[in-house]
Design an enzyme around this catalytic site. Structure first.
Site, PDB file in Angstrom:
ATOM      1  N   MET A 121     -15.302  56.591 -55.724  1.00 50.50           N
ATOM      2  CA  MET A 121     -13.993  55.982 -55.494  1.00 50.50           C
ATOM      3  C   MET A 121     -12.844  56.985 -55.326  1.00 50.50           C
ATOM      4  SD  MET A 121     -15.080  53.032 -55.186  1.00 50.50           S
ATOM      5  CE  MET A 121     -13.614  52.007 -55.005  1.00 50.50           C
ATOM      6  N   ARG A 122     -13.175  58.229 -55.009  1.00 48.70           N
ATOM      7  CA  ARG A 122     -12.120  59.214 -54.733  1.00 48.70           C
ATOM      8  C   ARG A 122     -12.262  59.723 -53.308  1.00 48.70           C
ATOM      9  NH1 ARG A 122      -9.757  61.859 -59.272  1.00 48.70           N
ATOM     10  NH2 ARG A 122     -10.639  61.063 -61.217  1.00 48.70           N
ATOM     11  N   ASN A 172     -26.328  50.869 -55.076  1.00 46.59           N
ATOM     12  CA  ASN A 172     -26.794  51.499 -53.827  1.00 46.59           C
ATOM     13  C   ASN A 172     -27.671  52.710 -54.126  1.00 46.59           C
ATOM     14  OD1 ASN A 172     -25.652  50.295 -51.176  1.00 46.59           O
ATOM     15  ND2 ASN A 172     -23.982  50.122 -52.656  1.00 46.59           N
ATOM     16  N   ASN A 204     -20.962  57.886 -46.044  1.00 50.54           N
ATOM     17  CA  ASN A 204     -20.313  56.894 -46.908  1.00 50.54           C
ATOM     18  C   ASN A 204     -20.766  55.502 -46.480  1.00 50.54           C
ATOM     19  OD1 ASN A 204     -18.446  55.906 -48.871  1.00 50.54           O
ATOM     20  ND2 ASN A 204     -17.038  55.396 -47.216  1.00 50.54           N
ATOM     21  N   HIS A 251     -19.427  51.494 -46.509  1.00 45.42           N
ATOM     22  CA  HIS A 251     -18.214  50.699 -46.709  1.00 45.42           C
ATOM     23  C   HIS A 251     -18.535  49.226 -46.503  1.00 45.42           C
ATOM     24  CE1 HIS A 251     -14.007  49.830 -47.011  1.00 45.42           C
ATOM     25  NE2 HIS A 251     -14.107  49.077 -45.929  1.00 45.42           N
TER      26      HIS A 251
HETATM   27  C1  GRF Z   1     -20.341  49.218 -52.536  1.00 45.52           C
HETATM   28  O1  GRF Z   1     -19.914  47.920 -52.171  1.00 45.52           O
HETATM   29  C2  GRF Z   1     -19.949  50.216 -51.503  1.00 45.52           C
HETATM   30  O2  GRF Z   1     -19.908  49.699 -50.213  1.00 45.52           O
HETATM   31  C3  GRF Z   1     -18.556  50.590 -51.911  1.00 45.52           C
HETATM   32  O3  GRF Z   1     -18.593  50.604 -53.321  1.00 45.52           O
HETATM   33  C4  GRF Z   1     -19.601  49.707 -53.776  1.00 45.52           C
HETATM   34  C5  GRF Z   1     -20.486  50.483 -54.702  1.00 45.52           C
HETATM   35  O4  GRF Z   1     -21.389  49.674 -55.405  1.00 45.52           O
HETATM   36  N1  GRF Z   1     -18.173  51.854 -51.301  1.00 45.52           N
HETATM   37  P1  GRF Z   1     -22.551  50.343 -56.273  1.00 45.52           P
HETATM   38  O5  GRF Z   1     -21.916  51.308 -57.257  1.00 45.52           O
HETATM   39  O6  GRF Z   1     -23.504  51.046 -55.339  1.00 45.52           O
HETATM   40  O7  GRF Z   1     -23.187  49.213 -56.982  1.00 45.52           O
END
Ligand code: GRF
Length: 208
Positions: A95-96, A19, A112, A114
Site C-alpha cells: 500500500m505504498r 494474492n 502490480n 489493481h
Molecule cells: C488486492 O485487491 C489488490 O488488487 C490490491 O490490494 C488487495 C490486496 O489483497 N492491490 P491481498 O493482501 O492480496 O489479500
C-alpha cells in the site's frame, strides 16, 4: 531447448496476502514455475509475512520508522530483494508508492495488481470507487509498475460485469476470485518468456 529454471520472486505485501497465497498455491500445484524467494512487508503484523513463513519463504519486515527518509527505506527494500536474487518483484496489496531505488534496480521487472480496469479507478479503493461511480463493467489489471501509482504498461486485464444484484461485498468477492487466478497466470507468462514490452504496450507471445 535448455529447460528454464523457475523464476525467483520477491513479493511485497502490506496486509492479508491472499494474492501471495494464490501464488504460493499455484507453485505448489505445478501451474506456476516460480518460487517465492522472499516476502517483504512494511507492516510487522501483515498476515502475508506469516503466510511466507508457513510456505518456507524468507519473511522480512522493513519498517519505514526505522529509516530517516523514504529513500533510505526503499533502499533497504531493494537490498533485501537483491540479496534474495529475485528475478521479479511482485506487489500484492503493497500500500505504498514504490521508490525509484527499487524500480531502478528492477527495470520493467516490478509488477502490480489493481482491482479495477486501469486507467479507470486508480488508487487505494478501486473496487468501491467503481461501484459508487456506477460503471457497469470493472475488473482486474496486472501491470508493470512505474513511479506513478497504478500506472505503467498493462500486461493482463479481466473484465467483471457489475450486475443489478451486486453489492459492494459481492463485487469484492468476484474481483478477488479473479485476482487469485490472474496473478499466477500472468506470472506464468513471464516464467515462459512470453511477455514482450513494445513501447507503452505489452505483447503476449503465443505459447509453445
Ligand atoms: C488486492 O485487491 C489488490 O488488487 C490490491 O490490494 C488487495 C490486496 O489483497 N492491490 P491481498 O493482501 O492480496 O489479500
Amino acid at each position: 531447448m535448455p529447460e528454464r529454471r523457475p523464476l525467483k520472486l520477491g513479493v511485497l505485501v502490506s496486509g492479508s496476502g491472499t494474492n501471495l497465497q494464490a501464488i504460493i498455491d499455484a507453485r505448489a500445484d505445478g501451474s506456476l514455475d516460480a518460487d517465492v524467494a522472499v516476502v517483504i512487508s512494511d507492516k510487522a503484523d501483515a498476515y502475508g509475512l506469516e503466510r511466507a513463513r508457513q510456505a518456507g519463504s524468507l519473511a522480512v519486515h522493513v519498517s519505514r520508522a526505522d529509516h530517516t527518509d523514504a529513500s533510505a527505506f526503499n533502499a533497504a527494500i531493494r537490498d533485501a530483494l537483491v540479496a534474495a536474487e529475485v528475478d521479479f518483484v511482485v506487489m500484492a496489496g503493497y500500500m505504498r508508492l514504490l521508490g525509484r531505488e527499487v524500480l531502478a534496480a528492477f527495470p520493467m521487472r516490478v509488477l502490480n495488481i489493481h482491482p479495477a480496469l486501469l486507467p479507470s479507478f486508480p488508487g487505494a479503493h478501486g473496487i468501491g470507487d467503481a461501484f459508487v461511480y456506477g460503471v457497469k463493467l470493472t475488473g482486474v489489471t496486472v501491470h508493470f509498475a512505474s513511479e506513478v501509482f497504478d500506472e505503467g504498461p498493462i500486461i493482463a486485464q479481466v473484465p467483471v460485469r457489475i450486475e443489478e444484484s451486486d453489492t459492494l461485498e459481492t463485487l469484492e468477492s468476484k474481483i478477488h476470485a479473479i485476482e487469485h487466478v490472474l496473478y499466477p497466470a500472468t506470472l506464468q507468462l513471464l516464467a515462459e518468456g512470453r511477455v514482450r514490452i513494445e513501447g507503452r504496450a505489452v505483447r503476449i507471445l503465443p505459447g509453445g
